[in-house]
Design a protein around this motif. Structure first.
Motif, PDB file in Angstrom:
ATOM      1  N   THR A  80      13.736  -4.376   0.304  1.00  0.00           N
ATOM      2  CA  THR A  80      14.983  -4.452  -0.455  1.00  0.00           C
ATOM      3  C   THR A  80      14.737  -4.372  -1.947  1.00  0.00           C
ATOM      4  OG1 THR A  80      16.271  -5.643   1.204  1.00  0.00           O
ATOM      5  CG2 THR A  80      16.855  -6.052  -1.098  1.00  0.00           C
ATOM      6  N   PHE A  81      13.698  -5.048  -2.425  1.00  0.00           N
ATOM      7  CA  PHE A  81      13.437  -5.106  -3.863  1.00  0.00           C
ATOM      8  C   PHE A  81      12.421  -4.055  -4.323  1.00  0.00           C
ATOM      9  CE2 PHE A  81      15.200  -9.354  -3.087  1.00  0.00           C
ATOM     10  CZ  PHE A  81      16.111  -9.431  -4.136  1.00  0.00           C
ATOM     11  N   SER A  82      12.154  -3.073  -3.473  1.00  0.00           N
ATOM     12  CA  SER A  82      11.228  -1.998  -3.822  1.00  0.00           C
ATOM     13  C   SER A  82      11.930  -0.647  -3.766  1.00  0.00           C
ATOM     14  CB  SER A  82      10.040  -1.966  -2.849  1.00  0.00           C
ATOM     15  OG  SER A  82       9.278  -3.138  -2.909  1.00  0.00           O
ATOM     16  N   HIS A  83      11.592   0.204  -4.720  1.00  0.00           N
ATOM     17  CA  HIS A  83      11.966   1.615  -4.635  1.00  0.00           C
ATOM     18  C   HIS A  83      10.787   2.364  -4.028  1.00  0.00           C
ATOM     19  CE1 HIS A  83      13.054   5.693  -5.491  1.00  0.00           C
ATOM     20  NE2 HIS A  83      12.020   5.835  -6.300  1.00  0.00           N
ATOM     21  N   LYS A 101       0.824  -1.209   0.000  1.00  0.00           N
ATOM     22  CA  LYS A 101       0.000   0.000   0.000  1.00  0.00           C
ATOM     23  C   LYS A 101       0.860   1.261   0.000  1.00  0.00           C
ATOM     24  CE  LYS A 101      -4.202  -1.650   2.323  1.00  0.00           C
ATOM     25  NZ  LYS A 101      -5.014  -1.544   3.560  1.00  0.00           N
ATOM     26  N   GLN A 102       0.374   2.283  -0.684  1.00  0.00           N
ATOM     27  CA  GLN A 102       1.035   3.580  -0.571  1.00  0.00           C
ATOM     28  C   GLN A 102       0.741   4.148   0.816  1.00  0.00           C
ATOM     29  OE1 GLN A 102      -0.765   5.664  -3.879  1.00  0.00           O
ATOM     30  NE2 GLN A 102      -2.150   6.770  -2.518  1.00  0.00           N
ATOM     31  N   ARG A 103       1.698   4.911   1.337  1.00  0.00           N
ATOM     32  CA  ARG A 103       1.589   5.419   2.699  1.00  0.00           C
ATOM     33  C   ARG A 103       1.554   6.946   2.697  1.00  0.00           C
ATOM     34  NH1 ARG A 103       5.742   6.812   6.003  1.00  0.00           N
ATOM     35  NH2 ARG A 103       7.235   5.784   4.615  1.00  0.00           N
ATOM     36  N   ARG A 104       0.494   7.502   3.281  1.00  0.00           N
ATOM     37  CA  ARG A 104       0.382   8.956   3.384  1.00  0.00           C
ATOM     38  C   ARG A 104       1.383   9.485   4.402  1.00  0.00           C
ATOM     39  NH1 ARG A 104      -4.473  11.659   2.197  1.00  0.00           N
ATOM     40  NH2 ARG A 104      -3.420  13.451   3.142  1.00  0.00           N
ATOM     41  N   VAL A 105       1.902  10.653   4.149  1.00  0.00           N
ATOM     42  CA  VAL A 105       2.826  11.304   5.075  1.00  0.00           C
ATOM     43  C   VAL A 105       2.263  12.666   5.464  1.00  0.00           C
ATOM     44  CG1 VAL A 105       4.835  10.102   4.158  1.00  0.00           C
ATOM     45  CG2 VAL A 105       4.187  12.310   3.198  1.00  0.00           C
ATOM     46  N   LYS A 106       2.789  13.236   6.525  1.00  0.00           N
ATOM     47  CA  LYS A 106       2.319  14.526   6.996  1.00  0.00           C
ATOM     48  C   LYS A 106       2.657  15.623   5.988  1.00  0.00           C
ATOM     49  CE  LYS A 106       2.560  13.533  11.948  1.00  0.00           C
ATOM     50  NZ  LYS A 106       3.179  13.929  13.240  1.00  0.00           N
ATOM     51  N   THR A 107       1.886  16.691   6.044  1.00  0.00           N
ATOM     52  CA  THR A 107       2.123  17.844   5.179  1.00  0.00           C
ATOM     53  C   THR A 107       2.845  18.925   5.978  1.00  0.00           C
ATOM     54  OG1 THR A 107       0.142  17.380   3.887  1.00  0.00           O
ATOM     55  CG2 THR A 107       1.037  19.616   3.756  1.00  0.00           C
ATOM     56  N   ALA A 108       3.960  19.405   5.449  1.00  0.00           N
ATOM     57  CA  ALA A 108       4.699  20.479   6.118  1.00  0.00           C
ATOM     58  C   ALA A 108       3.922  21.784   6.024  1.00  0.00           C
ATOM     59  CB  ALA A 108       6.065  20.636   5.470  1.00  0.00           C
ATOM     60  N   LEU A 109       4.150  22.681   6.968  1.00  0.00           N
ATOM     61  CA  LEU A 109       3.462  23.971   6.975  1.00  0.00           C
ATOM     62  C   LEU A 109       3.732  24.752   5.693  1.00  0.00           C
ATOM     63  CD1 LEU A 109       1.701  25.926   8.586  1.00  0.00           C
ATOM     64  CD2 LEU A 109       3.786  26.831   9.662  1.00  0.00           C
ATOM     65  N   GLY A 129       0.990  14.385   0.437  1.00  0.00           N
ATOM     66  CA  GLY A 129       2.195  13.623   0.101  1.00  0.00           C
ATOM     67  C   GLY A 129       2.049  12.161   0.468  1.00  0.00           C
ATOM     68  N   TRP A 130       2.632  11.310  -0.348  1.00  0.00           N
ATOM     69  CA  TRP A 130       2.625   9.890  -0.016  1.00  0.00           C
ATOM     70  C   TRP A 130       3.863   9.204  -0.577  1.00  0.00           C
ATOM     71  CZ3 TRP A 130      -0.869  11.992  -3.545  1.00  0.00           C
ATOM     72  CH2 TRP A 130      -0.820  11.503  -4.858  1.00  0.00           C
ATOM     73  N   VAL A 131       4.122   8.045  -0.009  1.00  0.00           N
ATOM     74  CA  VAL A 131       5.248   7.198  -0.448  1.00  0.00           C
ATOM     75  C   VAL A 131       4.654   5.948  -1.073  1.00  0.00           C
ATOM     76  CG1 VAL A 131       7.271   5.892   0.261  1.00  0.00           C
ATOM     77  CG2 VAL A 131       6.755   8.083   1.356  1.00  0.00           C
ATOM     78  N   GLN A 132       5.108   5.646  -2.273  1.00  0.00           N
ATOM     79  CA  GLN A 132       4.537   4.541  -3.034  1.00  0.00           C
ATOM     80  C   GLN A 132       5.628   3.530  -3.390  1.00  0.00           C
ATOM     81  OE1 GLN A 132       1.739   5.656  -6.163  1.00  0.00           O
ATOM     82  NE2 GLN A 132       2.776   4.236  -7.558  1.00  0.00           N
ATOM     83  N   PRO A 133       5.567   2.316  -2.821  1.00  0.00           N
ATOM     84  CA  PRO A 133       6.566   1.304  -3.189  1.00  0.00           C
ATOM     85  C   PRO A 133       6.347   0.815  -4.612  1.00  0.00           C
ATOM     86  CG  PRO A 133       4.949   0.365  -1.693  1.00  0.00           C
ATOM     87  CD  PRO A 133       4.629   1.820  -1.809  1.00  0.00           C
ATOM     88  N   GLU A 134       7.415   0.708  -5.366  1.00  0.00           N
ATOM     89  CA  GLU A 134       7.325   0.183  -6.729  1.00  0.00           C
ATOM     90  C   GLU A 134       8.505  -0.740  -6.986  1.00  0.00           C
ATOM     91  OE1 GLU A 134       7.573   3.334  -9.587  1.00  0.00           O
ATOM     92  OE2 GLU A 134       9.717   3.637  -9.277  1.00  0.00           O
ATOM     93  N   PRO A 135       8.341  -1.725  -7.853  1.00  0.00           N
ATOM     94  CA  PRO A 135       9.446  -2.644  -8.155  1.00  0.00           C
ATOM     95  C   PRO A 135      10.567  -1.945  -8.912  1.00  0.00           C
ATOM     96  CG  PRO A 135       7.578  -3.058  -9.605  1.00  0.00           C
ATOM     97  CD  PRO A 135       7.112  -2.065  -8.593  1.00  0.00           C
ATOM     98  N   TYR A 136      11.784  -2.456  -8.735  1.00  0.00           N
ATOM     99  CA  TYR A 136      12.913  -1.910  -9.478  1.00  0.00           C
ATOM    100  C   TYR A 136      12.826  -2.257 -10.959  1.00  0.00           C
ATOM    101  CZ  TYR A 136      15.635  -0.333  -5.458  1.00  0.00           C
ATOM    102  OH  TYR A 136      16.074   0.347  -4.350  1.00  0.00           O
ATOM    103  N   GLY A 137      12.425  -3.498 -11.261  1.00  0.00           N
ATOM    104  CA  GLY A 137      12.373  -3.915 -12.657  1.00  0.00           C
ATOM    105  C   GLY A 137      12.818  -5.355 -12.807  1.00  0.00           C
ATOM    106  N   THR A 138      13.913  -5.567 -13.503  1.00  0.00           N
ATOM    107  CA  THR A 138      14.475  -6.897 -13.690  1.00  0.00           C
ATOM    108  C   THR A 138      15.690  -7.048 -12.793  1.00  0.00           C
ATOM    109  OG1 THR A 138      13.688  -7.057 -15.971  1.00  0.00           O
ATOM    110  CG2 THR A 138      15.533  -8.471 -15.363  1.00  0.00           C
ATOM    111  N   VAL A 139      15.662  -8.036 -11.901  1.00  0.00           N
ATOM    112  CA  VAL A 139      16.713  -8.181 -10.899  1.00  0.00           C
ATOM    113  C   VAL A 139      17.505  -9.464 -11.132  1.00  0.00           C
ATOM    114  CG1 VAL A 139      15.273  -6.912  -9.258  1.00  0.00           C
ATOM    115  CG2 VAL A 139      15.317  -9.417  -9.179  1.00  0.00           C
TER     116      VAL A 139
END
Length: 466
Positions: free
Chosen positions: A431-434, A93-101, A108-118
């Motif tokens: 490890t295998f996610s950006h 799941k993508q993870r929401r983060v706090k918003t700076a003033l 803002g959110w952080v979204q894990p995605e695969p690197y590709g071919t490993v």
């Protein structure tokens, strides 16, 4: 177990295999969590159907008993798959983060995605588990993968190639067998991530090749992992757990206790207790025991035999050259100038060094490369805290050996010369996610003070960014 010949992979074949995997990844099919879960279930089913062949291959290559092979290789993989399947939706799941003033109105959110071919390059000492454990993480994260098993365990390599080939399309998962030439050809490829398990020397070669293409790497290496038995330890229990950790897979374990530091007052009784534990596990003549494993090949067997010339053999020391077996052996009167103390032993030989002052142990360990593991036997909380805070190591145990690797809830990896990066459980997925950072800005209003044309806004900026 069916027999098959090893396919000869040319550089052209490898080029084409990687190209097709990159095309398949670009099609986005692996991004679906439903797809990843289906493939992980398929992987478990593939192992289940071929369990007998896997155990047989592990016996043929390393002499592993069914019990040891199942617990340390096959069962380990099942546990990794089970946890990953259970938790994957949450991890992905993508993870929401706090918003700076300063970013009011945005999200803002952080979204894990695969690197590709490993690329996963595996060693020979746990040739099944050390392929599948990182592969589970690569699949869970949504990557495609090329697997290079060790040529030193050819029977496991064949079984692995057949299983993956029978159950998965090569554009998704591919096993490339072969020796040095195959490895060199693979390291020329534009992989998106490389996961390597093996020696420190080869790890440097892998990292150098990856650096030329700025490919991120995880290196799971080794080193001389100390085991410290302090003067308040439970000797009988410590001996049993040390013998378990040192002589499993006949010492061919990257996190096996490599040498033993024991308080001078405990040394005689600890040596006797380890002997008793060994005989409880393997009888009085282990090298005649079918379920006691063997050294992987003649080169490593002869390397280990040379270590028996160092110090004094106080227990064991017998061997069978035809079967490549060496009995569990204790070496006393060893010092740091001996050959056995220069490199990782990777065999059933345990050097013993006595100490009086714990600080001498700390100073000596810290003068050497950072170990992959450290084991301390002591019930004193101050001693436990002193050792774990004063010495840098990848991971380890207090009052046990090896067992930290057996839980998927702890990251496993090295530090410094013993490796970089970690995996197991969620850490494999990481490890295998950006982790991609995304900011979505509002269009309902615009804060003009950030623009160069804004004047007399410094006071406001200082109040916000103080």
């Amino acid at each position: 177990m069916s027999q098959s010949t090893v396919r000869e992979w040319t550089e052209t074949d490898i080029d084409e295999a990687v190209r097709k995997q990159k095309l398949y990844f670009a099609g986005l099919e692996t991004r679906s969590v439903a797809f990843r879960l289906a493939q992980l279930h398929r992987l478990k089913e593939a192992v289940k159907r071929n369990e007998e062949d896997i155990l047989k291959a592990l016996y043929m290559d390393l002499g592993k008993s069914d019990m040891e092979a199942y617990t340390s290789e096959v069962g380990f993989v099942y546990q990794e798959i089970n946890l990953t399947v259970k938790k994957l939706k949450k991890w992905a799941k993508q993870r929401r983060v706090k918003t700076a003033l300063t970013h009011i109105g945005s999200k803002g959110w952080v979204q894990p995605e695969p690197y590709g071919t490993v690329l996963i390059i595996a060693p020979w000492n746990y040739p099944f588990q050390l392929v599948l454990a990182p592969l589970i993480g690569a699949m869970a994260a949504g990557n495609t993968a090329v697997i290079k098993p060790s040529e030193l365990t050819p029977n496991v390599s064949k079984v692995m190639a057949r299983i993956i080939g029978d159950f998965f399309h090569p554009d998704y998962l591919a096993v490339i067998e072969g020796g040095l030439e195959a490895s060199q050809a693979l390291l020329k490829q534009p992989f998106d991530y490389i996961f390597f398990t093996g020696s420190t020397g080869v790890g440097k070669v892998v990292m150098e090749a990856a650096a030329k293409r700025l490919i991120p790497v995880t290196l799971e290496l080794g080193g001389k992992s100390p085991c410290i038995v302090h003067n308040d330890a439970n000797v009988k229990l410590a001996a049993k757990r040390i013998a378990f950790g040192k002589f499993m897979n006949v010492g061919q374990t990257c996190i096996a206790p490599d040498y033993l530091y024991v308080h001078q007052s405990m040394k005689p009784q600890l040596i006797l207790a380890i002997q008793e534990a060994v005989e409880q596990f393997y009888g009085s003549d282990p090298i005649r025991l079918d379920r006691y494993g063997k050294i992987v090949n003649e080169k490593h067997f002869n390397r280990l035999l040379a270590y028996l010339k160092d110090g004094t053999v106080v227990y064991g020391g017998t061997y069978d050259a035809d079967k490549h077996k060496i009995a569990p052996t204790l070496l006393d009167q060893v010092d740091w100038n001996d050959a056995v103390m220069q490199d990782e032993i990777f065999g059933p030989i345990l050097p013993i060094i006595a100490y009086d002052d714990l600080q001498d142990v700390i100073d000596t360990v810290n003068r050497h490369p950072k170990p992959l593991a450290l084991y301390l036997f002591s019930d004193n909380a101050d001693v436990q805290r002193r050792i774990t805070t004063s010495i840098s190591f990848g991971g380890g145990c207090i009052n046990d050996t090896l067992m930290h690797i057996a839980t998927p809830h702890l990251p496993f990896g090295g530090v410094g010369g013993s490796g970089m990066g970690s995996y197991h459980g969620e850490y494999s997925f990481q490890t295998f996610s950006h982790y991609k950072s995304i900011l979505k800005q509002t269009n309902r209003f615009d804060l003009s003070f950030r623009y160069p044309s804004s004047r007399n806004k410094l006071g406001l900026v200082k109040r916000i960014m103080k």
